[in-house]
Design an enzyme around this catalytic site. Sequence first.
Site, PDB file in Angstrom:
ATOM      1  N   ARG A 169      -3.923  27.683 -14.599  1.00  9.31           N
ATOM      2  CA  ARG A 169      -4.461  28.301 -13.383  1.00  9.31           C
ATOM      3  C   ARG A 169      -5.958  28.086 -13.236  1.00  9.31           C
ATOM      4  NH1 ARG A 169      -1.046  32.297 -10.705  1.00  9.31           N
ATOM      5  NH2 ARG A 169      -2.941  32.772  -9.580  1.00  9.31           N
TER       6      ARG A 169
ATOM      7  N   HIS B 176      -5.045  -1.654  10.782  1.00  7.93           N
ATOM      8  CA  HIS B 176      -5.826  -0.902  11.765  1.00  7.93           C
ATOM      9  C   HIS B 176      -7.071  -0.278  11.135  1.00  7.93           C
ATOM     10  CE1 HIS B 176      -2.851  -1.491  14.848  1.00  7.93           C
ATOM     11  NE2 HIS B 176      -1.910  -1.135  13.980  1.00  7.93           N
TER      12      HIS B 176
ATOM     13  N   LYS C 103      -3.535  24.765 -10.981  1.00  2.93           N
ATOM     14  CA  LYS C 103      -2.219  24.876 -10.357  1.00  2.93           C
ATOM     15  C   LYS C 103      -2.191  26.191  -9.580  1.00  2.93           C
ATOM     16  CE  LYS C 103       2.391  23.539 -11.697  1.00  2.93           C
ATOM     17  NZ  LYS C 103       2.308  22.166 -11.185  1.00  2.93           N
TER      18      LYS C 103
ATOM     19  N   TRP D 161     -11.017  29.484 -12.573  1.00  6.71           N
ATOM     20  CA  TRP D 161     -11.213  28.329 -11.703  1.00  6.71           C
ATOM     21  C   TRP D 161     -12.324  28.755 -10.766  1.00  6.71           C
ATOM     22  CZ3 TRP D 161     -10.696  27.354  -6.374  1.00  6.71           C
ATOM     23  CH2 TRP D 161     -10.758  26.000  -6.022  1.00  6.71           C
TER      24      TRP D 161
ATOM     25  N   GLU E 190       2.406  10.611  -1.777  1.00 12.38           N
ATOM     26  CA  GLU E 190       2.503  11.309  -3.058  1.00 12.38           C
ATOM     27  C   GLU E 190       1.928  10.449  -4.190  1.00 12.38           C
ATOM     28  OE1 GLU E 190       2.874  14.119  -4.119  1.00 12.38           O
ATOM     29  OE2 GLU E 190       3.514  13.930  -6.195  1.00 12.38           O
TER      30      GLU E 190
ATOM     31  N   GLU F  95      -5.520  12.435  -8.328  1.00 12.13           N
ATOM     32  CA  GLU F  95      -5.602  13.738  -8.989  1.00 12.13           C
ATOM     33  C   GLU F  95      -5.817  13.622 -10.496  1.00 12.13           C
ATOM     34  OE1 GLU F  95      -1.884  15.702  -8.433  1.00 12.13           O
ATOM     35  OE2 GLU F  95      -2.651  17.660  -8.998  1.00 12.13           O
TER      36      GLU F  95
ATOM     37  N   LYS G 151      -1.185  11.660  -6.475  1.00 10.39           N
ATOM     38  CA  LYS G 151      -1.022  11.844  -7.927  1.00 10.39           C
ATOM     39  C   LYS G 151      -2.024  10.988  -8.688  1.00 10.39           C
ATOM     40  CE  LYS G 151       1.222  14.399  -8.313  1.00 10.39           C
ATOM     41  NZ  LYS G 151       2.158  15.444  -8.004  1.00 10.39           N
TER      42      LYS G 151
ATOM     43  N   CYS H 102      -7.265  31.061 -11.273  1.00  7.82           N
ATOM     44  CA  CYS H 102      -7.706  32.047 -12.249  1.00  7.82           C
ATOM     45  C   CYS H 102      -6.468  32.776 -12.779  1.00  7.82           C
ATOM     46  CB  CYS H 102      -8.663  33.102 -11.715  1.00  7.82           C
ATOM     47  SG  CYS H 102     -10.195  32.433 -11.129  1.00  7.82           S
TER      48      CYS H 102
ATOM     49  N   ASN I  65      -8.858  37.826  -9.993  1.00  9.06           N
ATOM     50  CA  ASN I  65      -8.398  36.573  -9.401  1.00  9.06           C
ATOM     51  C   ASN I  65      -8.374  36.768  -7.893  1.00  9.06           C
ATOM     52  OD1 ASN I  65      -7.081  34.150  -8.742  1.00  9.06           O
ATOM     53  ND2 ASN I  65      -5.081  35.138  -8.908  1.00  9.06           N
ATOM     54  N   GLY I  66      -9.009  35.848  -7.169  1.00  6.81           N
ATOM     55  CA  GLY I  66      -9.054  35.961  -5.710  1.00  6.81           C
ATOM     56  C   GLY I  66     -10.465  35.663  -5.243  1.00  6.81           C
TER      57      GLY I  66
HETATM   58  C1  F6R Z   1      -0.314  17.938  -6.750  1.00  4.16           C
HETATM   59  C2  F6R Z   1      -0.089  19.371  -6.719  1.00  4.16           C
HETATM   60  C3  F6R Z   1      -0.593  20.131  -5.551  1.00  4.16           C
HETATM   61  C4  F6R Z   1       0.428  21.187  -5.118  1.00  4.16           C
HETATM   62  C5  F6R Z   1      -0.150  22.071  -4.003  1.00  4.16           C
HETATM   63  C6  F6R Z   1       0.859  23.072  -3.497  1.00  4.16           C
HETATM   64  O1  F6R Z   1       0.211  17.366  -7.902  1.00  4.16           O
HETATM   65  O2  F6R Z   1       0.475  19.940  -7.606  1.00  4.16           O
HETATM   66  O3  F6R Z   1      -0.907  19.296  -4.486  1.00  4.16           O
HETATM   67  O4  F6R Z   1       1.573  20.536  -4.685  1.00  4.16           O
HETATM   68  O5  F6R Z   1      -1.269  22.738  -4.480  1.00  4.16           O
HETATM   69  O6  F6R Z   1       1.274  23.937  -4.522  1.00  4.16           O
HETATM   70  P1  F6R Z   1       2.591  24.787  -4.377  1.00  4.16           P
HETATM   71  O7  F6R Z   1       3.728  23.840  -4.395  1.00  4.16           O
HETATM   72  O8  F6R Z   1       2.576  25.706  -5.562  1.00  4.16           O
HETATM   73  O9  F6R Z   1       2.503  25.519  -3.075  1.00  4.16           O
END
Ligand code: F6R
Length: 589
Positions: free
Chosen positions: A27, A484, A584, A72, A461, A468, A465, A2, A96-97
Amino acid sequence: MCGIIGYIGGKNAAEIVYEGLENLEYRGYDSAGIALKIEGKNAVFKKKGRVHKLLPLIEGIQSDTGIGHTRWATHGKPSDENAHPHTYGKIAVVHNGIIENYGILRGQLEKNGEKFTSSTDSEVIAHLISSYYTGNLSEAVARAVKMLEGSYALIVMCEGVEEIVAAKYKSPLIIGLGYGENFCASDEPALAGKCPQICVLEDDDIAVISKSEVAVFDSNLNPVTRQNILNLALPAVFDLGNCPHYMLKELREVPASIKNTSSAFFDVADSFKEVISGADRIIVLGCGTAYHAGLLGKRYIESFARIPVEAENAGEFRYKNPVITSGTVVFAVSQSGETADTLEASKLAKSLGAKLVAVTNSPHSQLSRLADLVLPVVAGSEICVAATKSYTGQITALYLAALLLAGAEISGENTRNLGICAGQCKDLCQNLNVETVAHMCAQSSGVYFIGRDLDYAVALEGSLKLKEISYIPGEGYPAGELKHGTLALIDENTLTVVIITDEALAGKCANAVNEVVTRGGKAAVITNVDSAAEELKGQAEIILLPKCEKYLSPLLSAVAVQMLAYRTAVILGRNPDKPRNLAKSVTVE
Ligand code: F6R
């Protein structure tokens, strides 16, 4: 999660708040809303969906005071009703929270006859402030927030009161200081280019913001002083240049992230040596991509310095009873420096006596302020929800940290190798052809990424990705684990992506390709080992990477897997910058 913003000043609040929300959309983008002071009354405009949906609602409106929110969703599905701002009586609030005791509070307020119009946790805040308001807004906010359990950054507007009032606990909040105008926002990009200075609020702060001044108080309304710092957020971070998406733009900034992070490391090298002196055990914490960088950090530190390292998911670490000794140093890795689980895990480790090193590109974040030392990741702001250049910046910082822990010099061959690698990444970002494999991904019902050692960390990773931003199910596995259990999932509709950058392990990884292909599965290999490429080219689609120093190969394979995910998402018509359900900076627990 948010994004919130508030404005009071001589310009049109409708425009300023709207622009701020657009910059904060990473956000969360489930709904958006703005409240504007019009002839002393709060006029609210809110809508399910993205921020641009507000534009027709606010067009032509003039106001000098406003607050806004991009959501969000946590409590209450995305809808017009659940969109912020929430209002009650004279009060409008954006939050936000998460208010964890909202059920109890709401029950009490409903018993008093108050009617609720949303199913959010946040609406109770408007009701509480309204119930305490008898002419002094900051007093009402101070009393209301004492009732809240959980986390909050909130901005409040009240009919008949000129100022706006902000308060925070655990969720981030900054004040922007202008001339004849002031701002408040959940994070810096909202204020890019808007004001010369900012100040970062601390937990329990309450700020009273008028056009001409900002006064900050503690929870009992005693004045407190917060340091003003330069506002370094630049509007350029929102300029896509000639890229269709922020993800591609930010991938192309990977070389700069590697170079700038390695240059900045010199400035902190001496302080770092002090913090780590006597370290006999290291714990690396992070979530998501940052955790994946931590897994590489573990491998670097153990290989170079022979110090035992645990890499842990921050959300898990905080709920166990961790063993912290006097020689324990915790590295908390986080792009935003605001991830709730990483922050809480770091606080726990610190309270138990660990030294805390933050590896972050957010120098004003709560994590940076908590840490004994910040290892700067100089990646610049990342707008795409999926992390790219921050990941490679984190890997660079951890690589250099591991070298220092081993007593090596950060010069000569080491820095030369990083420079070479940055150049190779530049070439990959422009020229790497992942199209065939991206189409294979797009047509698959499941995509599995496997590798060994460093390649395993990157496999995790790659898998994250791809899930996601393309929504294709899959998993990352150590190559040896395939047999396994996961092998049962392999059929002609699945793709297995094998990362091979270690010559010594190439043969074992080639076995995994054979096992997959024998069972009718499709395979792709990302490699810079010529013999592996030659051996497997009949069985798998090959993405060939250049050769580099063994421990830096994750920088190259990271670009490859992230580019692969990006192209797959684009082929499938997904928006890689704003994947569904995500945001994010995960500031809620
Ligand atoms: C994936 C991604 C998330 C962040 C995670 C941690 O592409 O961006 O998995 O890596 O939410 O976020 P930070 O790095 O801001 O603590």
